[in-house]
Scaffold this motif. Structure first.
Motif, PDB file in Angstrom:
ATOM      1  N   LEU A  20      92.544  60.280  83.406  1.00 16.37           N
ATOM      2  CA  LEU A  20      91.476  59.755  84.250  1.00 16.37           C
ATOM      3  C   LEU A  20      91.767  58.344  84.739  1.00 16.37           C
ATOM      4  O   LEU A  20      91.622  58.035  85.924  1.00 16.37           O
ATOM      5  CB  LEU A  20      90.151  59.794  83.487  1.00 16.37           C
ATOM      6  N   ARG A  21      92.154  57.469  83.825  1.00 14.80           N
ATOM      7  CA  ARG A  21      92.355  56.064  84.208  1.00 14.80           C
ATOM      8  C   ARG A  21      93.434  55.930  85.276  1.00 14.80           C
ATOM      9  O   ARG A  21      93.202  55.342  86.344  1.00 14.80           O
ATOM     10  CB  ARG A  21      92.723  55.227  82.982  1.00 14.80           C
ATOM     11  N   VAL A  24      92.469  58.008  88.639  1.00 14.61           N
ATOM     12  CA  VAL A  24      91.367  57.430  89.403  1.00 14.61           C
ATOM     13  C   VAL A  24      91.791  56.119  90.038  1.00 14.61           C
ATOM     14  O   VAL A  24      91.510  55.856  91.220  1.00 14.61           O
ATOM     15  CB  VAL A  24      90.132  57.229  88.500  1.00 14.61           C
ATOM     16  N   ASN A  51      80.632  54.334  89.591  1.00 17.85           N
ATOM     17  CA  ASN A  51      81.063  54.421  88.199  1.00 17.85           C
ATOM     18  C   ASN A  51      79.872  54.896  87.384  1.00 17.85           C
ATOM     19  O   ASN A  51      78.937  54.138  87.113  1.00 17.85           O
ATOM     20  CB  ASN A  51      81.560  53.056  87.706  1.00 17.85           C
ATOM     21  N   ASN A  53      79.546  55.738  84.268  1.00 17.10           N
ATOM     22  CA  ASN A  53      79.350  55.200  82.925  1.00 17.10           C
ATOM     23  C   ASN A  53      78.663  53.838  82.935  1.00 17.10           C
ATOM     24  O   ASN A  53      77.832  53.540  82.069  1.00 17.10           O
ATOM     25  CB  ASN A  53      80.700  55.102  82.206  1.00 17.10           C
ATOM     26  N   ASP A  99      83.232  58.625  89.220  1.00 15.41           N
ATOM     27  CA  ASP A  99      84.001  58.677  87.976  1.00 15.41           C
ATOM     28  C   ASP A  99      83.154  58.048  86.869  1.00 15.41           C
ATOM     29  O   ASP A  99      82.227  57.279  87.159  1.00 15.41           O
ATOM     30  CB  ASP A  99      85.329  57.917  88.133  1.00 15.41           C
ATOM     31  N   TYR A 100      83.349  58.269  85.635  1.00 16.04           N
ATOM     32  CA  TYR A 100      84.181  59.266  85.003  1.00 16.04           C
ATOM     33  C   TYR A 100      83.255  60.257  84.324  1.00 16.04           C
ATOM     34  O   TYR A 100      82.448  59.852  83.473  1.00 16.04           O
ATOM     35  CB  TYR A 100      85.057  58.638  83.928  1.00 16.04           C
ATOM     36  N   VAL A 102      82.870  62.684  81.616  1.00 14.49           N
ATOM     37  CA  VAL A 102      83.579  63.085  80.395  1.00 14.49           C
ATOM     38  C   VAL A 102      82.678  63.782  79.380  1.00 14.49           C
ATOM     39  O   VAL A 102      83.181  64.376  78.423  1.00 14.49           O
ATOM     40  CB  VAL A 102      84.255  61.862  79.723  1.00 14.49           C
ATOM     41  N   HIS A 106      76.861  63.847  81.441  1.00 13.24           N
ATOM     42  CA  HIS A 106      77.269  63.336  82.756  1.00 13.24           C
ATOM     43  C   HIS A 106      77.199  64.445  83.809  1.00 13.24           C
ATOM     44  O   HIS A 106      76.678  64.246  84.911  1.00 13.24           O
ATOM     45  CB  HIS A 106      78.695  62.792  82.703  1.00 13.24           C
ATOM     46  N   PHE A 133      85.618  63.009  89.589  1.00 14.30           N
ATOM     47  CA  PHE A 133      86.710  63.056  88.614  1.00 14.30           C
ATOM     48  C   PHE A 133      86.154  63.362  87.224  1.00 14.30           C
ATOM     49  O   PHE A 133      85.179  62.738  86.780  1.00 14.30           O
ATOM     50  CB  PHE A 133      87.475  61.728  88.583  1.00 14.30           C
ATOM     51  N   THR A 134      86.791  64.324  86.530  1.00  9.47           N
ATOM     52  CA  THR A 134      86.371  64.710  85.189  1.00  9.47           C
ATOM     53  C   THR A 134      87.588  65.071  84.353  1.00  9.47           C
ATOM     54  O   THR A 134      88.663  65.337  84.895  1.00  9.47           O
ATOM     55  CB  THR A 134      85.403  65.920  85.251  1.00  9.47           C
ATOM     56  N   ASN A 135      87.404  65.070  83.034  1.00  7.51           N
ATOM     57  CA  ASN A 135      88.488  65.510  82.152  1.00  7.51           C
ATOM     58  C   ASN A 135      88.351  66.980  81.797  1.00  7.51           C
ATOM     59  O   ASN A 135      89.196  67.547  81.107  1.00  7.51           O
ATOM     60  CB  ASN A 135      88.512  64.673  80.863  1.00  7.51           C
TER      61      ASN A 135
END
Length: 496
Positions: A20-21, A24, A51, A53, A99-100, A102, A106, A133-135
């Motif tokens: 992700l880091r 993104v 963002n 988070n 983002d993000y 996870v 979310h 964007f996701t994991n």
């Protein structure tokens, strides 16, 4: 609804990546560049990043001649960021990056907005685009994913890792110069090859850790990063230590394995020369204790591959949809680490015959089996599977057909020469027992018809215990004979 709208699915993308880091940051840098219009085929009036988070919002602004940068967007107390994003997407030609994502919470927060955006004509009229964007794309329910474009970014390519490594060398070299130090760091082809399957983030972390500890880049830290990745997925990584020389008897079986699998796995170019494909797997079945699992480890040792132990419990989960999601994550992880040997013990439990499975799990078992069939039948699969089982008839027939598994081999109770060799190995090689002079294994081997290798090993241990109990200087034939009385084995039933 226009014909143009009918030809489109959605302008919402859900991007899954384990990096992700890095991913993104690279994407945000890209969309702030002047190459965006060329890549997307359109100019955007607004480029916004949310963002999730930190509940912060940014947009791209001019930062001088031919330069752009990210600037914060003020958010009033109590303002709803999703409503603000909705305004950008439906009133301006905008690209929105979120983002993000996870955690499940979310995804739940975004669910209603994604559904609304995927059906909103204004968003299409403005040619706006949303990218999330996701994991784990499976955090979003299937019905919602069908309204979007799910994109799964695989593990890093060799070129990406090489670029990342060279940038790290430059950064560390510059840092060393500031402190009056000189570093001779190199990103070798071996490092790039060994790091296959790692994402950019864990690759960079492993390289930095190696530099901190060793002052150079070493492959051992790449291996450790892979092991850590498996541990994080609750999977077992094993460095095989036992080869065929530590397995008693079964010479015909060893020769078959050498010629049918080991040679082809170690020399794929030679196999291709003869028109042969690289082997994809085998099933070893037979009664308990005959060495099926240890043969799997020995095979990995002979080929020189790392071995990963995969158990049915690694795939099965309690909640609806979790088993399928877990299966997909595990198979992607295994392939990213290939070439490897995957040992599946109790293969029948992982791939039971679908016509014999009761539908008491909302169909999860059948869906997991279908996912495994798809993975095992993939022509691009590079992992080698060794399944062991006591119950061949309980395995789904489609799982062991050619193309998924190369051979199904039976391993029976050891014959007379094999039993003598197993006794020798366990008493003089694996264990250094003080045997009496001229110790003869054949009489014991002849009296152990139908015994398994595991039981012969236990016989050696019991004989040693009797000698220890009497404080004898040597382990004699008599101790073996006395130990045999403790075993209740009917050879006729076993042979039948």
């Amino acid at each position: 609804m226009t014909i143009k709208r009918l030809s489109q699915r959605t302008n919402i993308f859900i991007v899954e990546t384990n990096d992700l880091r890095s991913r993104v940051q690279a994407f945000k840098k890209f969309i702030a560049s002047s190459n965006l219009a060329k890549a997307f085929g359109r100019e955007y009036e607004e480029i916004v990043n949310y963002n999730l988070n930190r509940n912060q919002m940014f947009h791209v602004v001019s930062a001088g001649k031919d330069k752009k940068g990210w600037a914060p967007i003020p958010m009033e107390m109590g303002s709803n960021p999703l409503q603000m994003l909705d305004g950008y997407l439906t009133t301006q030609k905008s690209i929105v990056v979120i983002d993000y994502v996870v955690f499940q919470s979310h995804a739940d927060v975004l669910g209603d907005s994604i559904i609304a955006w995927s059906h909103d004509e204004k968003l299409y009229d403005k040619k706006s685009t949303g990218i999330i964007f996701t994991n784990n794309v499976n955090l979003f329910p299937e019905a919602l994913r069908n309204l979007c474009y799910p994109i799964i970014i695989p593990a890093s390519t060799a070129e990406e890792r090489e670029t990342k490594g060279k940038q790290l060398v430059k950064d560390l070299t510059d840092l060393g110069k500031q402190g009056g130090k000189t570093y001779n760091l190199k990103v070798t082809p071996e490092l790039i090859q060994q790091s296959a399957g790692l994402g950019l983030d864990p690759f960079e972390t492993a390289m930095i850790e190696s530099f901190r500890q060793e002052g150079e880049f070493k492959t051992e830290y790449i291996t450790k990063a892979k092991i850590d990745r498996l541990k994080a997925a609750n999977m077992i990584y094993s460095e095989p230590t036992i080869g065929f020389d530590r397995i008693g008897g079964s010479e015909a079986f060893k020769d078959l394995i050498r010629n049918s699998f080991i040679k082809l796995l170690k020399q794929p170019d030679k196999a291709k020369y003869y028109g042969l494909d690289t082997p994809r797997g085998l099933i070893i079945y037979g009664p308990p204790g005959c060495g099926k699992s240890i043969f799997s480890e020995a095979l990995a040792k002979e080929v020189g591959l790392a071995m990963i132990k995969l158990n049915p419990a690694d795939l099965l989960r309690g909640y609806v949809g979790e088993s399928e999601s877990r299966t997909r994550q595990v198979t992607l992880l295994l392939e990213s680490l290939a070439p490897i040997l995957i040992h599946v013990d109790e293969f029948d439990a992982m791939a039971p015959a679908r016509d014999k499975v009761m539908m008491t799990d909302s169909g999860a078992g059948r869906r997991v089996t279908n996912q495994l069939l798809e993975w095992m039948g993939d022509r691009n699969r590079r992992s080698f599977i060794v399944g062991t089982t006591n119950y061949l008839g309980d395995i789904d027939e489609a799982m062991i057909r050619p193309g998924r598994i190369d051979s199904v081999l039976v391993m029976l109770y050891p014959d007379l020469p094999a039993r003598a060799d197993i006794l020798r190995l366990h008493s003089t090689v694996i264990r250094k027992m003080p045997l009496e002079a001229n110790f003869d294994y054949k009489p014991i081997a002849s009296k152990t018809l139908g015994w398994s290798g595991a039981e012969l090993e236990k016989l050696c241990i019991e004989a040693g215990r009797l000698a220890l109990k009497e404080d004898a200087k040597e382990v004699t034939m008599q101790y073996f004979a006395e130990s045999m009385d403790a075993f209740e084995i009917n050879p006729k039933d076993r042979i039948q």
